[in-house]
Design a protein around this motif. Structure first.
Motif, PDB file in Angstrom:
ATOM      1  N   GLY A  67     -59.608  51.813 -30.763  1.00  0.00           N
ATOM      2  CA  GLY A  67     -60.319  52.885 -31.446  1.00  0.00           C
ATOM      3  C   GLY A  67     -59.905  52.998 -32.905  1.00  0.00           C
ATOM      4  O   GLY A  67     -60.756  53.112 -33.801  1.00  0.00           O
ATOM      5  N   PHE A  68     -58.613  52.966 -33.160  1.00  0.00           N
ATOM      6  CA  PHE A  68     -58.131  53.045 -34.550  1.00  0.00           C
ATOM      7  C   PHE A  68     -58.603  51.843 -35.361  1.00  0.00           C
ATOM      8  O   PHE A  68     -58.920  51.967 -36.552  1.00  0.00           O
ATOM      9  N   GLU A  69     -58.638  50.678 -34.734  1.00  0.00           N
ATOM     10  CA  GLU A  69     -59.109  49.482 -35.440  1.00  0.00           C
ATOM     11  C   GLU A  69     -60.586  49.609 -35.807  1.00  0.00           C
ATOM     12  O   GLU A  69     -61.000  49.240 -36.916  1.00  0.00           O
ATOM     13  N   LEU A  70     -61.383  50.128 -34.878  1.00  0.00           N
ATOM     14  CA  LEU A  70     -62.810  50.333 -35.159  1.00  0.00           C
ATOM     15  C   LEU A  70     -63.002  51.369 -36.257  1.00  0.00           C
ATOM     16  O   LEU A  70     -63.844  51.202 -37.153  1.00  0.00           O
ATOM     17  N   LEU A  71     -62.235  52.445 -36.204  1.00  0.00           N
ATOM     18  CA  LEU A  71     -62.322  53.470 -37.244  1.00  0.00           C
ATOM     19  C   LEU A  71     -61.919  52.890 -38.591  1.00  0.00           C
ATOM     20  O   LEU A  71     -62.600  53.123 -39.607  1.00  0.00           O
ATOM     21  N   TYR A 106     -63.336  56.933 -27.365  1.00  0.00           N
ATOM     22  CA  TYR A 106     -62.247  56.419 -28.195  1.00  0.00           C
ATOM     23  C   TYR A 106     -61.587  57.562 -28.968  1.00  0.00           C
ATOM     24  O   TYR A 106     -60.362  57.697 -28.995  1.00  0.00           O
ATOM     25  N   PHE A 107     -62.405  58.366 -29.627  1.00  0.00           N
ATOM     26  CA  PHE A 107     -61.869  59.391 -30.527  1.00  0.00           C
ATOM     27  C   PHE A 107     -60.968  60.365 -29.774  1.00  0.00           C
ATOM     28  O   PHE A 107     -59.871  60.694 -30.240  1.00  0.00           O
ATOM     29  N   ARG A 108     -61.419  60.838 -28.633  1.00  0.00           N
ATOM     30  CA  ARG A 108     -60.606  61.797 -27.876  1.00  0.00           C
ATOM     31  C   ARG A 108     -59.288  61.178 -27.432  1.00  0.00           C
ATOM     32  O   ARG A 108     -58.237  61.838 -27.452  1.00  0.00           O
ATOM     33  N   LEU A 109     -59.316  59.915 -27.035  1.00  0.00           N
ATOM     34  CA  LEU A 109     -58.109  59.263 -26.549  1.00  0.00           C
ATOM     35  C   LEU A 109     -57.140  58.950 -27.683  1.00  0.00           C
ATOM     36  O   LEU A 109     -55.921  59.049 -27.513  1.00  0.00           O
ATOM     37  N   MET A 110     -57.668  58.599 -28.847  1.00  0.00           N
ATOM     38  CA  MET A 110     -56.828  58.230 -29.986  1.00  0.00           C
ATOM     39  C   MET A 110     -55.860  59.346 -30.370  1.00  0.00           C
ATOM     40  O   MET A 110     -54.773  59.078 -30.888  1.00  0.00           O
ATOM     41  N   PHE A 111     -56.255  60.574 -30.095  1.00  0.00           N
ATOM     42  CA  PHE A 111     -55.438  61.705 -30.502  1.00  0.00           C
ATOM     43  C   PHE A 111     -54.876  62.460 -29.298  1.00  0.00           C
ATOM     44  O   PHE A 111     -54.730  63.679 -29.323  1.00  0.00           O
ATOM     45  N   ARG A 112     -54.563  61.690 -28.251  1.00  0.00           N
ATOM     46  CA  ARG A 112     -53.880  62.214 -27.071  1.00  0.00           C
ATOM     47  C   ARG A 112     -52.588  61.415 -26.864  1.00  0.00           C
ATOM     48  O   ARG A 112     -52.468  60.611 -25.945  1.00  0.00           O
ATOM     49  N   PRO A 113     -51.586  61.612 -27.738  1.00  0.00           N
ATOM     50  CA  PRO A 113     -50.357  60.800 -27.654  1.00  0.00           C
ATOM     51  C   PRO A 113     -49.611  60.971 -26.349  1.00  0.00           C
ATOM     52  O   PRO A 113     -48.861  60.081 -25.936  1.00  0.00           O
ATOM     53  N   GLU A 114     -49.798  62.111 -25.672  1.00  0.00           N
ATOM     54  CA  GLU A 114     -49.100  62.294 -24.401  1.00  0.00           C
ATOM     55  C   GLU A 114     -49.627  61.342 -23.332  1.00  0.00           C
ATOM     56  O   GLU A 114     -48.945  61.085 -22.326  1.00  0.00           O
ATOM     57  N   LEU A 115     -50.823  60.782 -23.566  1.00  0.00           N
ATOM     58  CA  LEU A 115     -51.399  59.815 -22.632  1.00  0.00           C
ATOM     59  C   LEU A 115     -51.094  58.376 -23.043  1.00  0.00           C
ATOM     60  O   LEU A 115     -50.671  57.565 -22.225  1.00  0.00           O
ATOM     61  N   GLN A 117     -48.911  57.410 -25.372  1.00  0.00           N
ATOM     62  CA  GLN A 117     -47.489  57.236 -25.698  1.00  0.00           C
ATOM     63  C   GLN A 117     -47.262  56.217 -26.821  1.00  0.00           C
ATOM     64  O   GLN A 117     -46.617  55.184 -26.626  1.00  0.00           O
ATOM     65  N   PRO A 118     -47.787  56.482 -28.025  1.00  0.00           N
ATOM     66  CA  PRO A 118     -47.653  55.510 -29.114  1.00  0.00           C
ATOM     67  C   PRO A 118     -46.207  55.203 -29.486  1.00  0.00           C
ATOM     68  O   PRO A 118     -45.923  54.117 -30.013  1.00  0.00           O
ATOM     69  N   HIS A 119     -45.287  56.123 -29.194  1.00  0.00           N
ATOM     70  CA  HIS A 119     -43.880  55.852 -29.488  1.00  0.00           C
ATOM     71  C   HIS A 119     -43.355  54.695 -28.647  1.00  0.00           C
ATOM     72  O   HIS A 119     -42.358  54.052 -29.015  1.00  0.00           O
ATOM     73  N   ASN A 120     -44.010  54.416 -27.534  1.00  0.00           N
ATOM     74  CA  ASN A 120     -43.623  53.275 -26.702  1.00  0.00           C
ATOM     75  C   ASN A 120     -44.505  52.051 -26.943  1.00  0.00           C
ATOM     76  O   ASN A 120     -44.242  50.991 -26.375  1.00  0.00           O
ATOM     77  N   HIS A 121     -45.539  52.225 -27.757  1.00  0.00           N
ATOM     78  CA  HIS A 121     -46.489  51.139 -28.007  1.00  0.00           C
ATOM     79  C   HIS A 121     -46.730  51.030 -29.514  1.00  0.00           C
ATOM     80  O   HIS A 121     -47.666  51.641 -30.045  1.00  0.00           O
ATOM     81  N   PRO A 122     -45.890  50.281 -30.206  1.00  0.00           N
ATOM     82  CA  PRO A 122     -45.953  50.234 -31.674  1.00  0.00           C
ATOM     83  C   PRO A 122     -47.287  49.755 -32.222  1.00  0.00           C
ATOM     84  O   PRO A 122     -47.663  50.135 -33.332  1.00  0.00           O
ATOM     85  N   ASP A 123     -48.013  48.933 -31.471  1.00  0.00           N
ATOM     86  CA  ASP A 123     -49.319  48.472 -31.964  1.00  0.00           C
ATOM     87  C   ASP A 123     -50.269  49.652 -32.175  1.00  0.00           C
ATOM     88  O   ASP A 123     -51.033  49.676 -33.142  1.00  0.00           O
ATOM     89  N   THR A 124     -50.193  50.627 -31.286  1.00  0.00           N
ATOM     90  CA  THR A 124     -51.050  51.804 -31.406  1.00  0.00           C
ATOM     91  C   THR A 124     -50.663  52.626 -32.628  1.00  0.00           C
ATOM     92  O   THR A 124     -51.519  53.057 -33.416  1.00  0.00           O
ATOM     93  N   GLU A 125     -49.371  52.845 -32.789  1.00  0.00           N
ATOM     94  CA  GLU A 125     -48.903  53.609 -33.945  1.00  0.00           C
ATOM     95  C   GLU A 125     -49.239  52.894 -35.245  1.00  0.00           C
ATOM     96  O   GLU A 125     -49.673  53.526 -36.224  1.00  0.00           O
ATOM     97  N   ASP A 126     -49.082  51.581 -35.265  1.00  0.00           N
ATOM     98  CA  ASP A 126     -49.398  50.801 -36.463  1.00  0.00           C
ATOM     99  C   ASP A 126     -50.882  50.873 -36.795  1.00  0.00           C
ATOM    100  O   ASP A 126     -51.270  50.975 -37.966  1.00  0.00           O
ATOM    101  N   ALA A 127     -51.731  50.831 -35.768  1.00  0.00           N
ATOM    102  CA  ALA A 127     -53.173  50.894 -35.995  1.00  0.00           C
ATOM    103  C   ALA A 127     -53.574  52.255 -36.560  1.00  0.00           C
ATOM    104  O   ALA A 127     -54.436  52.349 -37.445  1.00  0.00           O
ATOM    105  N   GLY A 128     -52.957  53.319 -36.053  1.00  0.00           N
ATOM    106  CA  GLY A 128     -53.231  54.650 -36.580  1.00  0.00           C
ATOM    107  C   GLY A 128     -52.776  54.784 -38.023  1.00  0.00           C
ATOM    108  O   GLY A 128     -53.497  55.334 -38.872  1.00  0.00           O
TER     109      GLY A 128
END
Length: 209
Positions: A67-71, A106-115, A117-128
């Motif tokens: 989602g972050f990549e598409l955005l 995508y949008f709703r999920l991108m901003f649900r870190p409790e689901l 867990q970007p702190h455990n998945h650096p690719d997600t944090e980097d994309a954001g």
């Protein structure tokens, strides 16, 4: 060889699992997503998803990353086709709202870190971070052009993001549409009006030097 096995053999199972997850979220909500259920939706064995995702959070993180990549790609396209940094900021805010409207899952999920867990998945944090950096780079262009003060660039980046994200959230919640109908306009037109009003306020606060 069956189509499913053929996809798996050629390394496409990951994409099929992501598509299956999106379908489940769209039709039944986030609670329906589990690796076992996604495997069934994709037509593969229950253990197949574990070749790509360690757990549910990893799967959701992969969707958030996408989602972050598409955005980010949408924002870059807008920035690269505008004639000034100011206009780019306006159209990028509108594009942010448009992305939420076109890709609500995508949008709703991108901003649900409790689901995810970007702190455990650096690719997600980097994309954001990369998506936000596009806004920061555009503001940097505006400061170099003398349109905005460099000392307030970080604050303005947060202000633009807050505006765009707020409008996007109101759009997904149906609030912007309800308000625009009351005002005799459309949600898209109202978002454009609010964004341009915000840009005018910035111009009045920091007139071009």
């Amino acid at each position: 060889m069956s189509p499913t096995k053929d996809r798996y053999h050629h390394g496409d199972l990951r994409e099929e699992l992501l598509r299956a997850s999106l379908r489940l979220i769209d039709t039944e909500g986030l609670a329906a997503v589990s690796l076992r259920r996604v495997a069934r939706e994709a037509g593969v064995s229950p253990g197949a998803p574990y070749h790509h995702f360690t757990d549910r959070a990893a799967l959701l993180a992969a969707l958030s990353t996408r989602g972050f990549e598409l955005l980010g790609a949408a924002l870059v396209s807008i920035r690269d086709t505008t004639t000034s940094a100011r206009e780019a900021l306006i159209e990028m805010a509108e594009g942010y709202v448009g992305f939420a409207r076109e890709h609500p899952t995508y949008f709703r999920l991108m901003f649900r870190p409790e689901l995810s867990q970007p702190h455990n998945h650096p690719d997600t944090e980097d994309a954001g971070d990369a998506a936000f950096a596009i806004l920061e780079d555009t503001l940097a262009d505006a400061t170099r052009a003398g349109e905005l003060p460099a000392e307030d660039a970080e604050t303005l980046a947060l202000a633009w993001w807050s505006l765009a994200h707020g409008l996007a959230s109101l759009t997904l919640d149906g609030k912007l549409e309800a308000r625009s109908a009351h005002m005799g306009t459309t949600a898209a037109a109202l978002a454009d009006r609010v964004t341009r009003m915000f840009a005018d306020l910035i111009d009045s606060r920091w007139p071009q030097r």
